[in-house]
Motif scaffolding. Sequence first.
Motif, mmCIF file in Angstrom:
data_model
loop_
_atom_site.group_PDB
_atom_site.id
_atom_site.type_symbol
_atom_site.label_atom_id
_atom_site.label_comp_id
_atom_site.label_asym_id
_atom_site.label_seq_id
_atom_site.Cartn_x
_atom_site.Cartn_y
_atom_site.Cartn_z
ATOM 1 N N VAL A 39 41.466 43.942 38.788
ATOM 2 C CA VAL A 39 42.436 44.241 39.833
ATOM 3 C C VAL A 39 42.990 42.916 40.333
ATOM 4 C CG1 VAL A 39 40.704 44.315 41.696
ATOM 5 C CG2 VAL A 39 42.889 45.500 41.984
ATOM 6 N N TYR A 40 44.294 42.913 40.640
ATOM 7 C CA TYR A 40 44.981 41.722 41.127
ATOM 8 C C TYR A 40 45.354 41.929 42.592
ATOM 9 C CZ TYR A 40 45.370 40.486 36.236
ATOM 10 O OH TYR A 40 45.069 40.171 34.933
ATOM 11 N N CYS A 41 44.943 40.998 43.443
ATOM 12 C CA CYS A 41 45.282 41.091 44.854
ATOM 13 C C CYS A 41 46.804 41.122 45.002
ATOM 14 C CB CYS A 41 44.687 39.896 45.612
ATOM 15 S SG CYS A 41 45.103 39.931 47.374
ATOM 16 N N PRO A 42 47.325 42.061 45.798
ATOM 17 C CA PRO A 42 48.782 42.172 45.937
ATOM 18 C C PRO A 42 49.415 41.016 46.703
ATOM 19 C CG PRO A 42 47.701 43.683 47.438
ATOM 20 C CD PRO A 42 46.627 43.091 46.571
ATOM 21 N N TRP A 43 48.633 40.241 47.421
ATOM 22 C CA TRP A 43 49.209 39.147 48.205
ATOM 23 C C TRP A 43 49.417 37.882 47.385
ATOM 24 C CZ3 TRP A 43 46.488 39.139 53.639
ATOM 25 C CH2 TRP A 43 46.827 40.324 54.320
ATOM 26 N N HIS A 44 48.400 37.471 46.619
ATOM 27 C CA HIS A 44 48.505 36.191 45.911
ATOM 28 C C HIS A 44 48.056 36.253 44.460
ATOM 29 C CE1 HIS A 44 48.159 35.023 50.241
ATOM 30 N NE2 HIS A 44 49.268 34.412 49.897
ATOM 31 N N GLY A 45 47.755 37.442 43.957
ATOM 32 C CA GLY A 45 47.436 37.600 42.545
ATOM 33 C C GLY A 45 46.032 37.222 42.122
ATOM 34 N N PHE A 46 45.125 37.002 43.068
ATOM 35 C CA PHE A 46 43.753 36.682 42.685
ATOM 36 C C PHE A 46 43.173 37.854 41.901
ATOM 37 C CE2 PHE A 46 44.499 33.318 45.496
ATOM 38 C CZ PHE A 46 43.460 32.404 45.439
ATOM 39 N N GLU A 47 42.519 37.546 40.791
ATOM 40 C CA GLU A 47 42.048 38.556 39.843
ATOM 41 C C GLU A 47 40.534 38.746 39.944
ATOM 42 O OE1 GLU A 47 41.861 39.062 34.973
ATOM 43 O OE2 GLU A 47 42.929 37.368 35.849
ATOM 44 N N PHE A 48 40.108 40.009 40.088
ATOM 45 C CA PHE A 48 38.687 40.333 40.194
ATOM 46 C C PHE A 48 38.306 41.397 39.168
ATOM 47 C CE2 PHE A 48 40.091 38.804 44.281
ATOM 48 C CZ PHE A 48 39.117 37.866 44.592
ATOM 49 N N ASP A 49 37.121 41.229 38.596
ATOM 50 C CA ASP A 49 36.573 42.184 37.641
ATOM 51 C C ASP A 49 36.026 43.385 38.418
ATOM 52 O OD1 ASP A 49 34.472 43.511 36.014
ATOM 53 O OD2 ASP A 49 34.894 41.908 34.585
ATOM 54 N N LEU A 50 36.465 44.573 38.075
ATOM 55 C CA LEU A 50 36.035 45.772 38.792
ATOM 56 C C LEU A 50 34.570 46.109 38.554
ATOM 57 C CD1 LEU A 50 39.120 48.081 38.145
ATOM 58 C CD2 LEU A 50 38.491 46.965 40.299
ATOM 59 N N THR A 51 33.993 45.645 37.464
ATOM 60 C CA THR A 51 32.603 45.981 37.169
ATOM 61 C C THR A 51 31.611 45.002 37.788
ATOM 62 O OG1 THR A 51 32.649 44.772 35.067
ATOM 63 C CG2 THR A 51 33.241 47.103 34.998
ATOM 64 N N THR A 52 32.021 43.750 37.982
ATOM 65 C CA THR A 52 31.095 42.737 38.508
ATOM 66 C C THR A 52 31.512 42.180 39.857
ATOM 67 O OG1 THR A 52 32.258 40.887 37.464
ATOM 68 C CG2 THR A 52 30.539 41.998 36.160
ATOM 69 N N GLY A 53 32.790 42.304 40.208
ATOM 70 C CA GLY A 53 33.311 41.728 41.442
ATOM 71 C C GLY A 53 33.660 40.258 41.326
ATOM 72 N N GLU A 54 33.430 39.678 40.157
ATOM 73 C CA GLU A 54 33.671 38.251 39.973
ATOM 74 C C GLU A 54 35.157 37.925 39.838
ATOM 75 O OE1 GLU A 54 31.358 37.299 36.521
ATOM 76 O OE2 GLU A 54 29.479 37.363 37.634
ATOM 77 N N HIS A 55 35.531 36.768 40.361
ATOM 78 C CA HIS A 55 36.883 36.241 40.197
ATOM 79 C C HIS A 55 37.018 35.745 38.767
ATOM 80 C CE1 HIS A 55 40.232 33.394 40.464
ATOM 81 N NE2 HIS A 55 40.640 34.136 41.483
ATOM 82 N N ALA A 56 38.199 35.855 38.211
ATOM 83 C CA ALA A 56 38.412 35.488 36.816
ATOM 84 C C ALA A 56 38.147 34.014 36.530
ATOM 85 C CB ALA A 56 39.828 35.851 36.399
ATOM 86 N N HIS A 57 38.380 33.133 37.516
ATOM 87 C CA HIS A 57 38.279 31.700 37.243
ATOM 88 C C HIS A 57 37.450 30.911 38.251
ATOM 89 C CE1 HIS A 57 41.345 32.512 34.277
ATOM 90 N NE2 HIS A 57 42.089 33.051 35.217
ATOM 91 N N MET A 58 37.062 31.513 39.362
ATOM 92 C CA MET A 58 36.315 30.801 40.401
ATOM 93 C C MET A 58 34.973 31.486 40.643
ATOM 94 S SD MET A 58 39.157 30.002 43.278
ATOM 95 C CE MET A 58 40.869 30.020 42.833
#
Length: 80
Positions: A39-58
């Motif tokens: 899922v991508y945050c609608p405000w700034h595009g931060f990407e999170f994995d729906l299964t783990t909650g982890e950010h794609a790069h941080m």
Amino acid sequence: MAGTDVAVFLSEGELHAIENTCPHQGGPLGDGKVEGDNVYCPWHGFEFDLTTGEHAHMDDMCVETYPVFVEDETVYVAVE
């Protein structure tokens, strides 16, 4: 836990429940775009994995995930 803001998504036939607030600046993840298991945050595009909650790069930026299940056509989320 009462008062927990949770977003529930149906992605590729599976339900996922995550914390609804983006840790970056509080954007509503439930309003974000879903692609696959992300899922991508609608405000700034931060990407999170729906299964783990982890950010794609941080590694230090993640959201809580919660077990979700369906019983008698009702969706339940365990937020304890």
